[in-house]
Design an enzyme around this catalytic site. Structure first.
Site, PDB file in Angstrom:
ATOM      1  N   GLU A 136      46.374 -39.748   5.527  1.00 56.05           N
ATOM      2  CA  GLU A 136      45.000 -39.459   5.103  1.00 56.05           C
ATOM      3  C   GLU A 136      44.978 -39.068   3.623  1.00 56.05           C
ATOM      4  O   GLU A 136      44.090 -39.464   2.866  1.00 56.05           O
ATOM      5  CB  GLU A 136      44.406 -38.347   5.962  1.00 56.05           C
ATOM      6  N   ARG A 187      59.226 -37.023  18.540  1.00 53.13           N
ATOM      7  CA  ARG A 187      59.154 -37.072  19.998  1.00 53.13           C
ATOM      8  C   ARG A 187      59.616 -38.408  20.568  1.00 53.13           C
ATOM      9  O   ARG A 187      59.878 -38.504  21.771  1.00 53.13           O
ATOM     10  CB  ARG A 187      57.751 -36.683  20.457  1.00 53.13           C
TER      11      ARG A 187
END
Length: 239
Positions: free
Chosen positions: A163, A126
């Protein structure tokens, strides 16, 4: 380092919308805030978040209130996307509103127009939406920072932690030069891993990263911590 807070003379409480707003011109001091309920913010647990602080970049080009309210009101929150517990901040609804999209670009341009910026580096994906029009308006070059194996030429890469596991971003060799002054642009700062990698990548090429710039920030994820003293400018801050 964060963007300097606003002059109180430029502030007023907005009518209740989907967000709250405060405005931060680049050269003033003071602070202000207001809050209304916006929606929910994810992580592993869904929690209500209240208040979206919105900072305008610099004076001029119309009222702060009108432009900022228009931007914030067009960002929607999608629950449980891309996985349960995540409240996705969706900027595609902003893109359906030309006035809000234009306001967003103009606020970034106003902030950087007198700072000698030569590179706008957009983070996939984006960042590719907001970066090119900002670069064109500033007369700067646009440099895409891409996921691995997406760029056809010789690249340099920077790894960052997720993560679970790691990922990389890459940039064409020679796209950024030692005398360049760069701004890294993305739609959102969350944990800060991608932006941190982007800064390191550009600095390895010898350029100066003046600031990181995002439409939205999720402060509770403490993404700024990974950027150290590198300035971060945001328009919409979800508290």
């Amino acid at each position: 380092m964060t963007s300097p807070p606003p002059s109180s003379s430029l502030l007023r409480r907005l009518p209740t919308t989907r967000c709250c707003c405060c405005f931060a011109p680049a050269s003033s001091g003071g602070s202000a805030s207001a809050s209304v309920r916006l929606g929910s913010l994810g992580g592993k647990q869904r929690r209500r978040h209240r208040g979206v602080a919105v900072m305008a970049a610099a004076a001029g080009g119309g009222s702060f209130e009108a432009r900022v309210a228009r931007i914030a009101s067009t960002i929607r929150v999608i629950p449980d996307f891309p996985k349960p517990g995540i409240m996705f901040q969706d900027i595609t609804t902003m893109l359906l509103k030309p006035d809000a999209f234009r306001d967003t670009i103009e606020l970034f341009v106003e902030r950087y127009k007198d700072k000698g910026i030569t590179v706008i580096a957009g983070v996939e994906a984006r960042g590719f939406i907001f970066g090119p029009p900002i670069a064109l308006a500033l007369g700067a070059k646009f440099v895409p920072l891409r996921k691995p194996k997406k760029l056809p030429g010789e690249v340099i890469s920077e790894e960052y932690s997720l993560e679970y596991g790691t990922d990389k971003i890459e940039m064409h060799v020679g796209a950024v030069e030692p005398n360049d002054r760069a701004v890294v642009v993305d739609d959102l700062i969350a944990t800060g891993g991608t932006l941190s990698a982007a800064v390191k990548l550009i600095e390895r090429a010898g350029a100066e990263v003046v600031e990181c710039s995002c439409v939205i920030e999720l402060p509770e994820l403490k993404g700024r911590d990974k950027l150290g003293n590198k300035p971060v400018f945001v328009l919409v801050k979800a508290d």
